[in-house]
Motif scaffolding. Structure first.
Motif, PDB file in Angstrom:
ATOM      1  N   ASP A  35      -2.456  56.074   0.829  1.00  0.00           N
ATOM      2  CA  ASP A  35      -1.046  57.312   0.642  1.00  0.00           C
ATOM      3  C   ASP A  35      -0.518  56.995   1.924  1.00  0.00           C
ATOM      4  O   ASP A  35      -0.386  56.088   2.392  1.00  0.00           O
ATOM      5  CB  ASP A  35      -2.214  58.062   0.990  1.00  0.00           C
ATOM      6  N   PHE A  36       0.494  57.858   1.824  1.00  0.00           N
ATOM      7  CA  PHE A  36       2.243  58.128   3.587  1.00  0.00           C
ATOM      8  C   PHE A  36       0.926  58.032   4.336  1.00  0.00           C
ATOM      9  O   PHE A  36      -0.121  59.536   4.235  1.00  0.00           O
ATOM     10  CB  PHE A  36       2.759  58.854   3.237  1.00  0.00           C
ATOM     11  N   LEU A  37       1.004  57.580   5.687  1.00  0.00           N
ATOM     12  CA  LEU A  37      -0.342  57.621   6.468  1.00  0.00           C
ATOM     13  C   LEU A  37       1.082  58.169   7.842  1.00  0.00           C
ATOM     14  O   LEU A  37       2.223  57.281   8.022  1.00  0.00           O
ATOM     15  CB  LEU A  37      -0.936  56.179   6.988  1.00  0.00           C
ATOM     16  N   ASP A  38       0.747  58.904   8.595  1.00  0.00           N
ATOM     17  CA  ASP A  38       1.637  59.398   9.982  1.00  0.00           C
ATOM     18  C   ASP A  38       1.625  58.419  11.081  1.00  0.00           C
ATOM     19  O   ASP A  38       0.745  57.245  10.759  1.00  0.00           O
ATOM     20  CB  ASP A  38       1.137  60.643  10.529  1.00  0.00           C
ATOM     21  N   PRO A  39       2.555  57.905  11.835  1.00  0.00           N
ATOM     22  CA  PRO A  39       2.979  57.255  12.157  1.00  0.00           C
ATOM     23  C   PRO A  39       1.400  56.787  13.231  1.00  0.00           C
ATOM     24  O   PRO A  39       0.577  55.781  13.397  1.00  0.00           O
ATOM     25  CB  PRO A  39       3.741  57.507  13.439  1.00  0.00           C
TER      26      PRO A  39
END
Length: 257
Positions: A35-39
């Protein structure tokens, strides 16, 4: 030497997950899309995967300079393309002459239709449009469900990814000193607030460290942390440089412009 010792206790579960992804790629010789990951999560994935000869790593968030990205862990025989990241981009149209929509309202509306934060990427604001990036697997659901933001009727039009224009983050450096690396002390020093005000902001769920809500005033900050305080903007602890003669920490901080 354990990989866990380089990370905070609360990050260990995520490390376990990354190790599982890595093992899956090695055992099944097939790729794994996250899924989308934060930095911060992206940094952890890079550290855990490392320079493993059987697992390669790529990230894509829809636009150059995207903050939130999907990761693709894949075997060395594959050459990943943009399609492998299964991203869709949309333009959010609304009657912008009459109303103003804010970032937190778009975020709230997407979460309000039951979408997890990890299923969509960055939200970009331009003069007369709002652009969002979604995981392809939820795009049909969002097209159907997202009909208003706040009380404003909106419509979604699909965009080619190439038409997403991101805003590049730049940091303005400043130096400060702090009596300790506790979160309330750091917020007071960086944003020039009283410690009591900093504690109220933390208690009021207005403070995030590395994209995660933190409610403990005594939370210990570290070099590299990104602090986000609602209403006061975002800053980054660039360096913690040892102590002054008066036993205060010397800190170089970047404030987001």
């Amino acid at each position: 030497m354990s990989i866990y010792q380089h990370f905070r206790q609360e990050e260990h579960d995520f490390i376990d997950q990354v190790l599982e992804w890595k093992d899956t790629v090695i055992e099944q010789y097939a790729s794994k899309l996250t899924d989308f990951l934060d930095p911060r999560e992206q940094e952890i994935v890079k550290s855990v995967v490392g320079n493993h000869e059987d697992v390669k790593l790529a990230f894509h968030g829809g636009a150059e300079g995207a903050e939130r990205k999907r990761a693709l862990l894949y075997p060395p025989y594959l050459e990943p393309t943009a399609e492998d990241f299964q991203l869709k981009a949309y333009n959010l149209s609304y009657p912008e002459k009459f109303v103003k929509i804010e970032h937190r309202q778009v975020l709230g509306s997407l979460m309000g239709i039951g979408l997890k934060r990890s299923k969509f990427g960055d939200i970009y604001f331009h003069d007369s449009s709002i652009q969002i990036v979604l995981s392809a697997e939820v795009s049909a659901f969002v097209e159907m469900q997202l009909q208003e933001v706040g009380k404003v009727k909106v419509s979604l039009n699909e965009l080619p990814l190439e038409e997403i224009t991101s805003t590049v983050t730049s940091w303005e450096e400043a130096s400060t000193t702090a009596a300790s690396l506790r979160l309330d002390v750091m917020i007071a020093s960086i944003y020039n607030l009283s410690r009591q005000k900093a504690q109220l902001l933390i208690g009021g769920k207005k403070v995030k460290i590395n994209w995660k809500l933190v409610e403990q005033t005594a939370f210990e900050c570290q070099e590299g942390d990104i602090l986000s305080v609602r209403g006061f903007g975002r800053s980054k602890l660039l360096t913690v440089d040892g102590k002054t003669k008066k036993d205060k920490w010397r800190i170089i901080v970047g404030k987001q412009k």
